[in-house]
Enzyme design. Structure first.
Site: not given
Ligand SMILES: [Zn+2]
Length: 256
Positions: A56, A58, A60-61, A115, A134, A172
């Site tokens: 996805h 985001h 941090d990914h 999410h 996530d 995570h």
């Molecule tokens: Zn995420």
């Protein structure tokens, strides 16, 4: 030869994962949280990155994607068709039911919106592996940022239906905090109590709590248990639609 997996703790609480196919030498990174750590792990193992599978959009990914692409010009970057515009560097756009080949390994794409609007997860049935981004965490699930709770619930129902022995890697290390919340819902669930103790031991040694399995999550994760009478009774919703029970549990966790 069996598939090799390297779990890489990244950033504050993210996980990167490398999946290596010894038969062909193909190696996939699941998401790209921290390129330096991914490159070090590749070097240590003598692997060349061939695929990047994005779950996805985001940051941090995906933030390591451009650097990995520059380092490996033949890299095939696969990701969710519905988030292509937000990610920007995908080569192959995938959606529910598509097959992604990593050397001799095959992943089936599962749409898991909730999410984020277009999140996808990757299930390797031949290896009994699932990368749930996530969407599904151990003892928890992602926040429903971009869709109603019911949409996230229907995504979790799909993941819960995977074979019980499927090993689950998520994005995570949230398991210990998730356990604290889960115990407020089902304080007497023996599977949850045992898992919470295991997680406390692992985290005290700074070890990962992953992978988990689909069977273990079905037994202990309250977000997958919204149809269970014990969970429904705990939130005062005996006999209610599991989607509504899930929404109540997710809302409680948002406030926890
Ligand atoms: Zn995420």
């Amino acid at each position: 030869m069996t598939t090799s997996i390297r779990l890489l703790p990244c950033l504050t609480d993210n996980y990167g994962v490398l999946v290596h196919d010894p038969a062909t030498g193909a190696t996939a990174s699941i998401d790209a949280p921290e390129p330096g750590l991914i490159l070090s792990a590749l070097d240590e193992n003598g692997w060349t990155l061939s695929h990047l599978l994005i779950t996805h959009h985001h940051a941090d990914h995906i933030q390591g994607g451009p650097e990995l692409k520059a380092r490996f010009p033949a890299l095939k970057v696969v990701g969710p068709a519905k988030e292509a515009a937000q990610i920007g560097f995908l080569d192959t756009l995938v959606r529910e039911g598509d097959t992604v080949r990593v050397g001799s390994l095959e992943a089936r794409v599962i749409d898991t919106p909730g999410h984020t609007r277009g999140q996808v997860n990757y299930h390797f049935p031949g290896e009994a592996l699932a990368f749930t981004g996530d969407t599904l965490f151990s003892l928890g699930c992602g926040r429903a940022f971009e869709a109603p709770y019911a949409v996230l619930w229907s995504s979790l129902v799909k993941l819960a239906a995977l074979p019980g022995e499927t090993k689950v890697y998520c994005g995570h290390e949230y398991t210990q905090a998730n356990a604290r919340f889960a115990l407020t819902i089902e304080p007497d669930n023996p599977a949850l109590k045992a898992r919470a103790e295991e997680v406390a031991r692992l985290r005290a040694e700074n070890r990962p709590t992953l992978p988990t399995t689909i069977a273990a999550e079905r037994a202990a994760n309250p977000f997958l248990r919204a149809a269970a009478p014990s969970v429904q009774a705990a939130v005062g919703m005996a006999g209610a639609d599991p989607a509504d029970v899930f929404a109540e549990i997710r809302a409680r966790k948002d406030r926890f």
